[in-house]
Design an enzyme around this catalytic site. Sequence first.
Site, PDB file in Angstrom:
ATOM      1  N   TYR A 154       0.867  -1.183   0.000  1.00 35.03           N
ATOM      2  CA  TYR A 154       0.000   0.000   0.000  1.00 35.03           C
ATOM      3  C   TYR A 154       0.898   1.224   0.000  1.00 35.03           C
ATOM      4  O   TYR A 154       1.802   1.336   0.827  1.00 35.03           O
ATOM      5  CB  TYR A 154      -0.888  -0.012   1.245  1.00 35.03           C
ATOM      6  CG  TYR A 154      -1.781   1.198   1.379  1.00 35.03           C
ATOM      7  CD1 TYR A 154      -2.886   1.361   0.553  1.00 35.03           C
ATOM      8  CD2 TYR A 154      -1.528   2.171   2.344  1.00 35.03           C
ATOM      9  CE1 TYR A 154      -3.717   2.472   0.676  1.00 35.03           C
ATOM     10  CE2 TYR A 154      -2.348   3.278   2.477  1.00 35.03           C
ATOM     11  CZ  TYR A 154      -3.437   3.425   1.638  1.00 35.03           C
ATOM     12  OH  TYR A 154      -4.257   4.520   1.766  1.00 35.03           O
ATOM     13  N   ASP A 159       9.423   2.417  -0.459  1.00 30.76           N
ATOM     14  CA  ASP A 159       8.415   3.113   0.340  1.00 30.76           C
ATOM     15  C   ASP A 159       8.675   2.741   1.800  1.00 30.76           C
ATOM     16  O   ASP A 159       8.294   1.658   2.254  1.00 30.76           O
ATOM     17  CB  ASP A 159       7.014   2.688  -0.102  1.00 30.76           C
ATOM     18  CG  ASP A 159       5.922   3.362   0.715  1.00 30.76           C
ATOM     19  OD1 ASP A 159       6.241   3.940   1.788  1.00 30.76           O
ATOM     20  OD2 ASP A 159       4.751   3.299   0.312  1.00 30.76           O
ATOM     21  N   LYS A 164       4.993   8.987   8.760  1.00 31.33           N
ATOM     22  CA  LYS A 164       4.814   8.464  10.113  1.00 31.33           C
ATOM     23  C   LYS A 164       5.888   8.977  11.090  1.00 31.33           C
ATOM     24  O   LYS A 164       5.785  10.088  11.572  1.00 31.33           O
ATOM     25  CB  LYS A 164       4.735   6.940  10.080  1.00 31.33           C
ATOM     26  CG  LYS A 164       3.521   6.469   9.225  1.00 31.33           C
ATOM     27  CD  LYS A 164       3.239   5.017   9.390  1.00 31.33           C
ATOM     28  CE  LYS A 164       2.194   4.491   8.418  1.00 31.33           C
ATOM     29  NZ  LYS A 164       0.817   4.771   8.725  1.00 31.33           N
TER      30      LYS A 164
HETATM   31  N1  HOZ Z   1      -2.641   3.526   6.309  1.00 33.62           N
HETATM   32  C1  HOZ Z   1      -2.703   3.294   7.708  1.00 33.62           C
HETATM   33  C2  HOZ Z   1      -2.445   1.862   8.052  1.00 33.62           C
HETATM   34  N2  HOZ Z   1      -1.687   1.108   7.207  1.00 33.62           N
HETATM   35  C3  HOZ Z   1      -4.026   3.628   8.299  1.00 33.62           C
HETATM   36  C4  HOZ Z   1      -4.154   5.022   8.687  1.00 33.62           C
HETATM   37  C5  HOZ Z   1      -5.439   5.329   9.463  1.00 33.62           C
HETATM   38  O1  HOZ Z   1      -6.489   4.853   9.086  1.00 33.62           O
HETATM   39  O2  HOZ Z   1      -5.384   6.071  10.416  1.00 33.62           O
END
Ligand code: HOZ
Length: 429
Positions: A146, A241, A269
């Site tokens: 992702y 990534d 993050k």
């Molecule tokens: N993309 C985030 C987890 N892989 C989720 C972010 C969220 O929903 O806060």
Amino acid sequence: MPMSRERSQVQFQRALKSIPGGVNSPARAFGAVGGEPLFIDRADGAYLWDLDGNKLIDFIGSWGPHILGHRHPAVLAAVEDALTRGTSFGAPTELESELAELVIDAVPSIEKVRMVSSGTEATMSAIRVARGFTGRDKIIKFAGCYHGHVDSLLVKAGSGALTLGVPSSPGVPAGCTADTISLEFNNPNKLAETFAVQGDKIAALILEPVVGNMGVVVPQPGFLAACRELCTKHGAVLIFDEVMTGFRLSLGGAQELFKITPDMTTLGKIIGGGMPVGAYGGRADIMAKVSPAGPVYQAGTLSGNPLAMACGIATLGTLRETNPYPTLAARTERLTRGLSDAASAAGIKHTLPHVGSMFTLFFNPDPVLNNTIAGHSDTKLFARYFWGMIEHGVYLPCSQFEANFVSAAHSDGDIDATIAAAKDVLRAI
Ligand code: HOZ
């Protein structure tokens, strides 16, 4: 007696009236585990408290940023200090160079870096720069990885898209994904075949070097090296990534741990320490294409925001000073051994991949090497485990296909309490 969730339930009903699905990001909706999300009141160290006053050991850490735990004193002090000078200027500050230097120092493959406000922006921009640099259009990604909700990357995507069963989203025009090739992770032969046929058209290969978004999936020996070799041979840009793994698996991320040098890296993050920050960077000749140094356009009003930069600087600075990585890895090792023993004692077939402070307990009898195998996991069993752990005061990602994160704030006592909870829960399901 089951824990009270009354206040969360009231707030969820309220949110449903004004926010699609009641949440601002689908991965946190609890849709895949059946039920309603807990609404959070506050956090400290390794703990969250919901609106009903339930205290939970947190293994999400805001989906990755809080490697130091919530409300780390150095981070709070830096943000408070920045706040006294203003919230946003739309003009350069010293803080932006300071964070850029910290990143470049920690990640040698990054010679120049551009700050943005999210991981999605970082990957979207990196792809554009790679295309601008090579003059080619096609990109390769791996199913289950992702890279944010970028149109061209929402093809067999992991995380919430996988969890909710829409890995290729409606609303993305076919033209946007026509140049995206999706392959299976950990399959170097298929990758080599694809490069052999279309190598001169491929601008970039983008991957999570350790996948976190189909649950944790570890690259098999030689796979990352094959990615590197094929990109070099065919003149494609290799993009790691590291939104999830950057500053998480080591200060230099997965690329330091696995000793593979990408051409570009995307970050998010931890680099913001809990504030909205993303970044993309890499070789100086590639980054020289980025506007205004070069012609590839990318911009943002809140890019390099001073509060966010201060939060990131304090977080990376603390990581550099304290080097929590060996302790994090040792605690995670002990936790995963305990969880695995608890599952085995309950007769539950499982596999538990972990790297550094990331792990996923898959209710799956086979080693999870790719998206197809991850998809064979018992998600119904996962949902029972998830709710059982909540009732025992442990807050886990609400999907089988996400990574759990251990932070420097988790104590040995928290690890013991989590193992004890898992023993109870797994015995009973
Ligand atoms: N993309 C985030 C987890 N892989 C989720 C972010 C969220 O929903 O806060």
